[in-house]
Each structure stands twice: as structure tokens, then as C-alpha cells.
Design a protein around this motif. Sequence first.
Motif, PDB file in Angstrom:
ATOM      1  N   ILE A 264      33.437  11.871  -4.300  1.00 60.68           N
ATOM      2  CA  ILE A 264      34.747  12.288  -3.770  1.00 60.68           C
ATOM      3  C   ILE A 264      35.602  12.051  -4.662  1.00 60.68           C
ATOM      4  O   ILE A 264      35.670  10.091  -5.353  1.00 60.68           O
ATOM      5  N   PRO A 265      36.634  12.968  -5.909  1.00 50.55           N
ATOM      6  CA  PRO A 265      36.811  12.650  -6.264  1.00 50.55           C
ATOM      7  C   PRO A 265      38.558  11.471  -6.014  1.00 50.55           C
ATOM      8  O   PRO A 265      39.434  12.544  -4.927  1.00 50.55           O
ATOM      9  N   LYS A 266      39.237  11.344  -7.456  1.00 46.41           N
ATOM     10  CA  LYS A 266      40.555  11.359  -7.116  1.00 46.41           C
ATOM     11  C   LYS A 266      41.443  12.238  -7.772  1.00 46.41           C
ATOM     12  O   LYS A 266      40.550  12.942  -8.213  1.00 46.41           O
ATOM     13  N   LYS A 267      42.091  11.980  -7.019  1.00 45.41           N
ATOM     14  CA  LYS A 267      43.199  13.507  -7.257  1.00 45.41           C
ATOM     15  C   LYS A 267      44.939  13.515  -7.985  1.00 45.41           C
ATOM     16  O   LYS A 267      45.406  12.003  -7.177  1.00 45.41           O
ATOM     17  N   LEU A 268      45.107  14.377  -8.025  1.00 43.17           N
ATOM     18  CA  LEU A 268      46.816  14.085  -8.604  1.00 43.17           C
ATOM     19  C   LEU A 268      47.377  15.359  -7.855  1.00 43.17           C
ATOM     20  O   LEU A 268      46.843  16.530  -8.077  1.00 43.17           O
ATOM     21  N   GLY A 270      47.980  16.501  -5.027  1.00 43.54           N
ATOM     22  CA  GLY A 270      46.510  16.973  -4.251  1.00 43.54           C
ATOM     23  C   GLY A 270      45.107  17.812  -4.165  1.00 43.54           C
ATOM     24  O   GLY A 270      44.868  18.677  -3.653  1.00 43.54           O
ATOM     25  N   HIS A 271      44.416  17.287  -5.902  1.00 42.24           N
ATOM     26  CA  HIS A 271      43.753  18.671  -6.440  1.00 42.24           C
ATOM     27  C   HIS A 271      43.302  17.661  -6.975  1.00 42.24           C
ATOM     28  O   HIS A 271      43.382  16.178  -8.094  1.00 42.24           O
ATOM     29  N   ARG A 272      41.426  18.174  -7.338  1.00 41.97           N
ATOM     30  CA  ARG A 272      40.589  17.133  -8.054  1.00 41.97           C
ATOM     31  C   ARG A 272      40.812  17.569  -9.454  1.00 41.97           C
ATOM     32  O   ARG A 272      41.598  18.381  -9.642  1.00 41.97           O
ATOM     33  N   TYR A 273      40.520  16.243 -10.620  1.00 46.25           N
ATOM     34  CA  TYR A 273      40.459  17.218 -12.092  1.00 46.25           C
ATOM     35  C   TYR A 273      39.586  16.339 -13.001  1.00 46.25           C
ATOM     36  O   TYR A 273      38.736  14.992 -12.377  1.00 46.25           O
ATOM     37  N   ASP A 274      38.922  16.496 -13.652  1.00 50.89           N
ATOM     38  CA  ASP A 274      38.029  15.961 -14.317  1.00 50.89           C
ATOM     39  C   ASP A 274      38.728  16.338 -16.426  1.00 50.89           C
ATOM     40  O   ASP A 274      39.758  16.169 -15.968  1.00 50.89           O
ATOM     41  N   TYR A 275      38.158  14.707 -16.623  1.00 53.57           N
ATOM     42  CA  TYR A 275      38.088  14.943 -18.320  1.00 53.57           C
ATOM     43  C   TYR A 275      37.120  15.530 -19.396  1.00 53.57           C
ATOM     44  O   TYR A 275      35.845  15.825 -18.851  1.00 53.57           O
ATOM     45  N   ARG A 276      37.863  16.331 -20.347  1.00 55.41           N
ATOM     46  CA  ARG A 276      36.846  17.106 -21.445  1.00 55.41           C
ATOM     47  C   ARG A 276      37.118  15.969 -22.273  1.00 55.41           C
ATOM     48  O   ARG A 276      38.351  16.159 -23.387  1.00 55.41           O
ATOM     49  N   ILE A 277      36.492  15.752 -22.680  1.00 54.81           N
ATOM     50  CA  ILE A 277      36.157  14.884 -23.781  1.00 54.81           C
ATOM     51  C   ILE A 277      35.398  15.607 -25.235  1.00 54.81           C
ATOM     52  O   ILE A 277      34.730  16.420 -24.998  1.00 54.81           O
ATOM     53  N   LEU A 278      36.326  15.708 -26.535  1.00 55.01           N
ATOM     54  CA  LEU A 278      35.515  16.372 -27.844  1.00 55.01           C
ATOM     55  C   LEU A 278      35.030  15.530 -28.575  1.00 55.01           C
ATOM     56  O   LEU A 278      35.597  15.000 -28.052  1.00 55.01           O
ATOM     57  N   GLN A 297      42.928  24.655  -8.955  1.00 55.72           N
ATOM     58  CA  GLN A 297      44.548  24.985  -8.216  1.00 55.72           C
ATOM     59  C   GLN A 297      43.657  25.605  -6.743  1.00 55.72           C
ATOM     60  O   GLN A 297      44.701  25.687  -6.023  1.00 55.72           O
ATOM     61  N   THR A 298      43.208  27.327  -7.416  1.00 59.82           N
ATOM     62  CA  THR A 298      42.946  27.474  -6.311  1.00 59.82           C
ATOM     63  C   THR A 298      41.680  27.392  -5.102  1.00 59.82           C
ATOM     64  O   THR A 298      41.275  27.876  -3.831  1.00 59.82           O
ATOM     65  N   GLU A 353      36.016  11.546 -12.032  1.00 59.95           N
ATOM     66  CA  GLU A 353      36.879   9.924 -11.754  1.00 59.95           C
ATOM     67  C   GLU A 353      36.749  10.284 -10.262  1.00 59.95           C
ATOM     68  O   GLU A 353      37.386  11.128  -9.732  1.00 59.95           O
ATOM     69  N   ASP A 354      35.720   8.950  -9.630  1.00 63.15           N
ATOM     70  CA  ASP A 354      36.503   9.044  -7.727  1.00 63.15           C
ATOM     71  C   ASP A 354      37.194   7.832  -7.265  1.00 63.15           C
ATOM     72  O   ASP A 354      38.132   7.507  -8.404  1.00 63.15           O
ATOM     73  N   GLU A 355      37.290   7.984  -6.408  1.00 63.45           N
ATOM     74  CA  GLU A 355      39.062   7.073  -6.002  1.00 63.45           C
ATOM     75  C   GLU A 355      38.746   5.456  -6.568  1.00 63.45           C
ATOM     76  O   GLU A 355      40.029   5.439  -6.138  1.00 63.45           O
TER      77      GLU A 355
END
Length: 399
Positions: A264-268, A270-278, A297-298, A353-355
Amino acid sequence: MNIFYDIPTENWYHTHENAELFAGSAEEEISYKKDHSNQPLIPITIFPGNRMLTVGILTVSNPKKESGLGGNLTLFRDLSLYLLKHGILAYVFTGNALHSESSMKGYLFSSISNKWIECKVPFPDIVYNRIPWRSYEASEEFQHLITHFKDYRMTLFNPCFIDKYVMFEALTEDGSLTNHLPPTMVLRNSGCLDSFLETYRHIYLKPCKGSQGKGIYTIIKNDDDTLLFNSLKHSESFPDFASFWETKKRDLLKRSYLAQQAIIPKKLFGHRYDYRILVHYEKGFYKVTGKAVRMSQTQEITTHTPRGGKLFPYQDLKSKNLDLKLAKLAQKCGEILSKKIGFLGEFSIDIGEDESGSLFIYEVNSKPMQFDEEEIETNRLLHLKNLFIELSFPNLKRK
């Protein structure tokens, strides 16, 4: 010193009369030639010992493109031009480049003519594996290349794609990242999926060898045992698991899928987000060299930009604690996966990241695509250059 390539004779020459110059893993000698009129000059800084570091970017052929080359040509161009500016001969080559045991063909990007030029090149010190197709890495031709690299003491930089379940098993076996891995299983039959769905109620189905969100689905099992099946473009309802399986089993069994508990993702907004790390290897450690955020978004299944996701500034979420957590995950992933599949010099990680603020590793990618953030790509080129030098000249100090 400058070096140039003589097209009629297919030979490389340099412009310093009293200098010796050797290039590549076979230490091919580059001779002096006084007359180099009408030949393209390439400025090269000579490394200690008169050795010119040579990097071969390995890809596949693609006759549909004007250059005849497949893969991420924009990345190849940017990297090769950057390396040339820093005294490193860089070129792109394919699996059929080895015309004999003593020579090979490669492609250099000409900023003057703005195109790739085929020429005879020294065997590389470093092979930067950017093969875009998993099927090619499973081919006999690729296995022959691996043997050739070993025979000529070429360093293979990232041996292969990373299967999602191989990644999960390796990280699970180590034990140190268990709390950062969603429960996961390989989909082998209806019984195992039914049981997994009964336990977790909301799950993802992901291709073990997929990328960029292709072929991803979610299933939600409601209290009345009806199922809601979601793809990136549409949703379907089923009265029970049996009807779902009868409809979808053919698609799900024709390729290797894994099932994974949905976090269950934390949202910003109203939308979920993920980290992309290099991440890049540097002097015994795995260092985070780029941090980005992708927001859906969609649809709320995936955050990948090809599937409608958008960029979000990492700085808006940044904290010392988050930076430290990401650094620890990067280090452990690099250590564990390098032991499992071979040396990883560069990779990216998709992290959710979850809630509650807990971080979960979704995927490790051994062939990261280019980031949209210019700062990350600039940093990437710098770290790749330094790492190529470190692997070939471990005692050489470079800025």
C-alpha cells in the motif's frame, strides 16, 4: 598527442614522433605517422606506461536503423564522445565484430559528420554490456563472445540482465534485506496463485524478464471472493478464481510470471510514487550517484514514464535519513548481486515506499536507461569514466 584513423589502410596512427603508444587488451601498437592530411584527428591523453584505455560498448545489429546498430544510441553517443574528451578510445561493436582472432570492427561517432563510422579498432580493455535483448544474451553467439573476452583478458562490465525472481531469491537468501522485499513467488500453476491470492488479497503479476512496466497486472480479491483484474488500460471483474484462471491462464503461462504482494503505497497529491536510484561501483563500495522520483498519473499500477508516469523532484522528499536508507540498500544490492551473477559496475533500483515509510525493492536493473534529469546523466558519465579507469589502471589516481 592526437591519433587518427587512416581509412584506406584501416590503421590507427599518432602524431608524436618520439612516443610509443599501445591500445586495448591486446596492447596493439599505434604507430607514428608524419603525414596525416585529410584524416580526422582525435585528441587523446596518454596514460602512464603509454597505454591508451579502450572501451567497447557491446550492442546488437539493427538493419532498420541507418547506422545498422541497435540499443540506446543516444547513450552510446554521449558516452563515447565524453570518454574521447578524457583520453579514452570508445566505440560501439556488435557480436559479429570479430572478423579474425587479431582484429575487430567497431563504430566511432563522428561529431563532425554526426554519424557512426565503421572502422578497425583495437580489442577493448573494458566491454560495457548494453545488449538490449535478453534473447541475444541466451544465444550461442553471445556465449562465444564471453569466452573470447576471457581469452583476451577483457573486463566484462555487467554480465547480463537481472531476472526479477533471481534477484528476489538472491536478496532473500542473504537475509539482510528481508524487510525490504514484498512476499514473492513464481507463478507455476493455478493452485499456487490461488493460495497466494487468498493470503495477500491484493497482488501484482509481473513478467520475470519484463521492463518499463510492460505486462504488469494487479488482482484484488474482494470479501465475497470476486476478483478485480487490472491492466494498465482496463479492468475486468470475475465471479471467482476459477473463471478468472480459465480466461487468463493462457496469457499468464506463456511467459514466466511472478506474483508479489501489493504494497500500500504512500501517495503525493493522490498518486503513488517510487524512487529511482542510480548506483556505481567505486573503490570497493557501491555509491548512489543519482536519485530521482517517478509519480503515477494516468493509472496507479506503475510509475514508469512510458506508462504515463511523470518526473517529481527528489529534493522535495529528500532527508538525511532517506539518503542513508537508500545508500544502505544500494550497497547491499551491489554486494549480493555481484556475488550471484558477476561484477555489477552500474545498476539502478526501483524502490517503493509504503504508508509507514518503509522502503521496498521492486527491481534492480543492470542496464539502466538514460535518466531525464540532466544532472544525473552528467554524474553518470563521470562515474563511468572513473570506473573504467579504476578497473584498468587500479593504481592510477584520477579526478
